[in-house]
Design a protein around this motif. Structure first.
Motif, PDB file in Angstrom:
ATOM      1  N   VAL A 116       0.837  -1.206   0.000  1.00 35.15           N
ATOM      2  CA  VAL A 116       0.000   0.000   0.000  1.00 35.15           C
ATOM      3  C   VAL A 116       0.869   1.253   0.000  1.00 35.15           C
ATOM      4  CG1 VAL A 116      -1.731   1.304   1.280  1.00 35.15           C
ATOM      5  CG2 VAL A 116      -1.872  -1.184   1.180  1.00 35.15           C
ATOM      6  N   GLY A 117       1.831   1.299   0.906  1.00 32.37           N
ATOM      7  CA  GLY A 117       2.714   2.456   0.982  1.00 32.37           C
ATOM      8  C   GLY A 117       3.616   2.593  -0.230  1.00 32.37           C
ATOM      9  N   SER A 118       4.076   1.469  -0.754  1.00 38.04           N
ATOM     10  CA  SER A 118       4.964   1.513  -1.915  1.00 38.04           C
ATOM     11  C   SER A 118       4.243   2.065  -3.136  1.00 38.04           C
ATOM     12  CB  SER A 118       5.512   0.111  -2.210  1.00 38.04           C
ATOM     13  OG  SER A 118       6.286  -0.362  -1.126  1.00 38.04           O
ATOM     14  N   LEU A 119       2.997   1.661  -3.330  1.00 45.58           N
ATOM     15  CA  LEU A 119       2.215   2.178  -4.455  1.00 45.58           C
ATOM     16  C   LEU A 119       2.001   3.676  -4.308  1.00 45.58           C
ATOM     17  CD1 LEU A 119       0.498   1.734  -7.010  1.00 45.58           C
ATOM     18  CD2 LEU A 119      -1.451   1.258  -5.493  1.00 45.58           C
ATOM     19  N   ALA A 120       1.666   4.125  -3.107  1.00 40.08           N
ATOM     20  CA  ALA A 120       1.441   5.552  -2.870  1.00 40.08           C
ATOM     21  C   ALA A 120       2.692   6.369  -3.141  1.00 40.08           C
ATOM     22  CB  ALA A 120       0.971   5.775  -1.441  1.00 40.08           C
ATOM     23  N   ALA A 121       3.856   5.824  -2.783  1.00 42.26           N
ATOM     24  CA  ALA A 121       5.109   6.550  -2.995  1.00 42.26           C
ATOM     25  C   ALA A 121       5.539   6.526  -4.458  1.00 42.26           C
ATOM     26  CB  ALA A 121       6.202   5.934  -2.121  1.00 42.26           C
ATOM     27  N   ARG A 122       5.167   5.467  -5.157  1.00 40.82           N
ATOM     28  CA  ARG A 122       5.626   5.290  -6.538  1.00 40.82           C
ATOM     29  C   ARG A 122       4.841   6.134  -7.539  1.00 40.82           C
ATOM     30  NH1 ARG A 122       5.278   0.256  -6.406  1.00 40.82           N
ATOM     31  NH2 ARG A 122       3.327  -0.113  -7.529  1.00 40.82           N
ATOM     32  N   GLN A 123       3.559   6.311  -7.297  1.00 41.53           N
ATOM     33  CA  GLN A 123       2.703   7.020  -8.242  1.00 41.53           C
ATOM     34  C   GLN A 123       2.391   8.427  -7.744  1.00 41.53           C
ATOM     35  OE1 GLN A 123       2.094   5.843 -11.091  1.00 41.53           O
ATOM     36  NE2 GLN A 123       2.248   3.620 -10.933  1.00 41.53           N
ATOM     37  N   PRO A 124       2.364   9.421  -8.647  1.00 39.86           N
ATOM     38  CA  PRO A 124       1.975  10.776  -8.232  1.00 39.86           C
ATOM     39  C   PRO A 124       0.500  10.810  -7.837  1.00 39.86           C
ATOM     40  CG  PRO A 124       2.155  10.656 -10.616  1.00 39.86           C
ATOM     41  CD  PRO A 124       2.671   9.343 -10.091  1.00 39.86           C
ATOM     42  N   LEU A 125       0.127  11.790  -7.032  1.00 41.66           N
ATOM     43  CA  LEU A 125      -1.250  11.885  -6.555  1.00 41.66           C
ATOM     44  C   LEU A 125      -2.232  11.978  -7.721  1.00 41.66           C
ATOM     45  CD1 LEU A 125      -2.726  11.975  -3.813  1.00 41.66           C
ATOM     46  CD2 LEU A 125      -2.761  14.462  -4.027  1.00 41.66           C
ATOM     47  N   ALA A 126      -1.810  12.647  -8.799  1.00 37.38           N
ATOM     48  CA  ALA A 126      -2.685  12.789  -9.965  1.00 37.38           C
ATOM     49  C   ALA A 126      -3.038  11.440 -10.574  1.00 37.38           C
ATOM     50  CB  ALA A 126      -2.019  13.679 -11.007  1.00 37.38           C
ATOM     51  N   TRP A 127      -2.134  10.459 -10.445  1.00 39.07           N
ATOM     52  CA  TRP A 127      -2.407   9.119 -10.993  1.00 39.07           C
ATOM     53  C   TRP A 127      -3.602   8.490 -10.278  1.00 39.07           C
ATOM     54  CZ3 TRP A 127      -2.748   4.225  -9.019  1.00 39.07           C
ATOM     55  CH2 TRP A 127      -2.751   3.167  -9.942  1.00 39.07           C
ATOM     56  N   PHE A 128      -3.661   8.626  -8.960  1.00 40.50           N
ATOM     57  CA  PHE A 128      -4.776   8.067  -8.189  1.00 40.50           C
ATOM     58  C   PHE A 128      -6.085   8.755  -8.565  1.00 40.50           C
ATOM     59  CE2 PHE A 128      -1.021   7.132  -5.683  1.00 40.50           C
ATOM     60  CZ  PHE A 128      -1.233   5.827  -5.283  1.00 40.50           C
ATOM     61  N   GLU A 129      -6.028  10.060  -8.716  1.00 41.24           N
ATOM     62  CA  GLU A 129      -7.235  10.804  -9.067  1.00 41.24           C
ATOM     63  C   GLU A 129      -7.709  10.445 -10.474  1.00 41.24           C
ATOM     64  OE1 GLU A 129      -8.959  15.347  -8.649  1.00 41.24           O
ATOM     65  OE2 GLU A 129      -6.800  14.972  -8.489  1.00 41.24           O
ATOM     66  N   ARG A 130      -6.770  10.220 -11.368  1.00 41.35           N
ATOM     67  CA  ARG A 130      -7.110   9.942 -12.767  1.00 41.35           C
ATOM     68  C   ARG A 130      -7.626   8.514 -12.958  1.00 41.35           C
ATOM     69  NH1 ARG A 130      -2.655  11.419 -14.513  1.00 41.35           N
ATOM     70  NH2 ARG A 130      -1.612   9.404 -14.751  1.00 41.35           N
ATOM     71  N   ASN A 131      -7.098   7.566 -12.196  1.00 36.11           N
ATOM     72  CA  ASN A 131      -7.397   6.163 -12.439  1.00 36.11           C
ATOM     73  C   ASN A 131      -8.347   5.516 -11.444  1.00 36.11           C
ATOM     74  OD1 ASN A 131      -5.460   5.225 -14.752  1.00 36.11           O
ATOM     75  ND2 ASN A 131      -4.184   6.466 -13.400  1.00 36.11           N
ATOM     76  N   LEU A 132      -8.532   6.106 -10.267  1.00 37.48           N
ATOM     77  CA  LEU A 132      -9.311   5.444  -9.223  1.00 37.48           C
ATOM     78  C   LEU A 132     -10.532   6.226  -8.752  1.00 37.48           C
ATOM     79  CD1 LEU A 132      -6.411   4.064  -6.968  1.00 37.48           C
ATOM     80  CD2 LEU A 132      -7.589   2.919  -8.844  1.00 37.48           C
ATOM     81  N   ILE A 133     -10.732   7.419  -9.266  1.00 42.00           N
ATOM     82  CA  ILE A 133     -11.839   8.257  -8.808  1.00 42.00           C
ATOM     83  C   ILE A 133     -12.913   8.356  -9.894  1.00 42.00           C
ATOM     84  CG2 ILE A 133     -12.506  10.520  -7.945  1.00 42.00           C
ATOM     85  CD1 ILE A 133     -10.680   8.873  -6.070  1.00 42.00           C
ATOM     86  N   TYR A 134     -14.163   8.073  -9.509  1.00 43.85           N
ATOM     87  CA  TYR A 134     -15.286   8.109 -10.446  1.00 43.85           C
ATOM     88  C   TYR A 134     -16.489   8.754  -9.778  1.00 43.85           C
ATOM     89  CZ  TYR A 134     -12.501   4.863 -13.189  1.00 43.85           C
ATOM     90  OH  TYR A 134     -11.486   4.302 -13.915  1.00 43.85           O
ATOM     91  N   ALA A 135     -17.441   9.203 -10.595  1.00 47.17           N
ATOM     92  CA  ALA A 135     -18.659   9.826 -10.082  1.00 47.17           C
ATOM     93  C   ALA A 135     -19.727   8.762  -9.849  1.00 47.17           C
ATOM     94  CB  ALA A 135     -19.174  10.875 -11.058  1.00 47.17           C
ATOM     95  N   VAL A 136     -20.474   8.902  -8.764  1.00 51.23           N
ATOM     96  CA  VAL A 136     -21.562   7.982  -8.449  1.00 51.23           C
ATOM     97  C   VAL A 136     -22.674   8.137  -9.489  1.00 51.23           C
ATOM     98  CG1 VAL A 136     -23.308   7.392  -6.727  1.00 51.23           C
ATOM     99  CG2 VAL A 136     -21.014   8.071  -5.992  1.00 51.23           C
ATOM    100  N   PRO A 137     -23.194   7.018 -10.032  1.00 55.68           N
ATOM    101  CA  PRO A 137     -24.261   7.096 -11.037  1.00 55.68           C
ATOM    102  C   PRO A 137     -25.557   7.666 -10.492  1.00 55.68           C
ATOM    103  CG  PRO A 137     -23.207   4.932 -11.055  1.00 55.68           C
ATOM    104  CD  PRO A 137     -22.729   5.646  -9.822  1.00 55.68           C
ATOM    105  N   ALA A 138     -26.466   7.965 -11.416  1.00 63.47           N
ATOM    106  CA  ALA A 138     -27.692   8.694 -11.076  1.00 63.47           C
ATOM    107  C   ALA A 138     -28.649   7.918 -10.183  1.00 63.47           C
ATOM    108  CB  ALA A 138     -28.409   9.113 -12.363  1.00 63.47           C
TER     109      ALA A 138
END
Length: 414
Positions: free
Chosen positions: A224-246
């Protein structure tokens, strides 16, 4: 991110809708092969068919939030009823109280606030913690809500807000008579909450128990920590964040969805997932109803995952796993510095697992150095032998090695 990718959450919902009829059919087939009034239940191999259809059903079903379901416990041969009460209701969290033994005077038993982690699973994953504490304690639990059900109008939810909720719960129960037990990622906001109360001169809990948490994720970093350190914060926002459907009350809210979290949990601990399902399958084959029910409950609790507010998740990645703000004494919550060294009147117990692959060795024990204001005689640490992360709060290690130390600490400072 491509527009198609932004629709991933909705695509997952479409997929669930498509397989729902097949899932329902598998459930009906299971019932047919187990119903004693149905001729199919009496054919050779009926239990094998029933078990197979049950597995097919569970592969396609949607796992809702499980209930604690704690209605009573045995106290030296006397059955004591338990009433699960909602003490405080907040948009993102409920404070639960497990009330029992109405004959006893209020506040007679030590009060324990169990801070559940907001890290994917529902608070019910700590069922065994509650069950073990109940006979001798007044138990409260932070029950975090699934963000998909929180309307956007309620505003964002950040790590600072999580700290504020725990502070409010401590104040409501009363720090003078309270013991706080925090598990996994909840250890970080719990320590911050107690620190801020101490800095403000407010009453702090009599004891603070931190179990398997990333107080200082620099120590023996895990995946968990290694992934967080390896990827920039923008990577998490771009790949893991989505909007809840209607179709959900939280439509439009940005979240770290449950289906992605569940996929990560399965990849991280495939043996745990497969082993639990296999044990359940064998129970069904052998028609062992008692063990089957226990394994089914464990599977349901592990597979039930909630959506996490995007702000909270990204704050956790940045503050806890990238910038290590708590460990570096650089964390400010709503303009107030988090100073664990200001805690003086609270005993400290840290617990780690020898084989923990989520919170590495030394990450939780780091709280001792940060809490320099607590006298050494009021600090304790244990490392549970041959114990992984989940075993710290469930199973034999929790019952025989961890809980007795927690109980003894509470007794001493009650």
């Amino acid at each position: 991110m491509l527009p198609e990718a932004r629709m991933l959450y909705q695509f997952i919902e479409y997929q669930r809708s498509l397989i729902e009829p097949w899932t329902a059919w598998a459930a009906q087939a299971t019932n047919a092969f187990t119903d004693r009034d149905c001729f199919l239940a009496h054919i050779p191999g009926a239990s094998c068919f029933a078990a197979s259809y049950e597995m097919l059903y569970r592969l396609g079903k949607t796992y809702g939030k499980p209930a604690f379901g704690i209605t009573a416990f045995d106290a030296d041969g006397r059955v004591v009823a338990v009433d699960e009460q909602v003490v405080l209701e907040r948009p993102f969290c409920r404070l639960l109280r497990f009330a029992h033994d109405p004959v006893a005077a209020p506040g007679r038993k030590p009060a324990v606030l169990v801070c559940a982690p907001l890290a994917g699973h529902h608070a019910v994953l700590l069922r065994e913690v509650v069950e073990m504490l109940l006979p001798a304690h007044e138990v409260y639990v932070t029950d975090w809500r699934d963000a998909r059900y929180v309307p956007v109008a309620e505003g964002p939810f950040r790590l600072d807000d999580c700290v504020g909720e725990i502070q409010a719960f401590i104040r409501h129960i009363g720090g003078q008579r309270l013991h706080v037990l925090a598990v996994c990622q909840a250890t970080v906001p719990a320590l911050a909450a107690v620190s801020l109360l101490a800095s403000a001169g407010e009453p702090t809990p009599r004891s603070l128990v931190l179990i398997g948490g990333p107080i200082d994720a620099r120590s023996n970093p895990t995946a968990v920590g290694s992934l967080a350190a390896r990827q920039p914060l923008a990577w998490f926002e771009r790949n893991l964040i989505y909007a809840v459907p209607a179709q959900y009350p939280g439509a439009g809210r940005k979240v770290y969805p449950s289906f992605l979290q569940h996929a990560g949990l399965v990849m991280a601990h495939p043996a745990r997932m497969v082993g639990a399902q296999w044990d359940y399958y064998l129970d069904l084959l052998q028609r062992d109803a008692e063990h089957a029910q226990a394994h089914r409950r464990a599977c349901d609790e592990y597979n039930a995952v909630l959506d996490m507010a995007a702000e909270f998740y990204l704050d956790t990645i940045r503050i806890v796993f990238r910038e290590f703000q708590l460990a570096r004494s650089s964390w400010n919550v709503r303009g107030q510095a988090v100073r664990p060294q200001d805690i003086r009147d609270t005993a400290l117990l840290t617990v780690e697992g020898e084989l923990d692959d989520i919170a590495g060795r030394g990450q939780t024990q780091a709280a001792h150095e940060l809490c320099s204001g607590i006298a050494a005689c009021h600090k304790r640490h244990i490392t549970a032998r041959q114990c992984g992360h989940y075993e710290l709060f469930s199973g034999p290690s929790w019952r025989s090695e961890v809980y007795p130390r927690v109980r003894d600490l509470i007794r001493q400072y009650a």
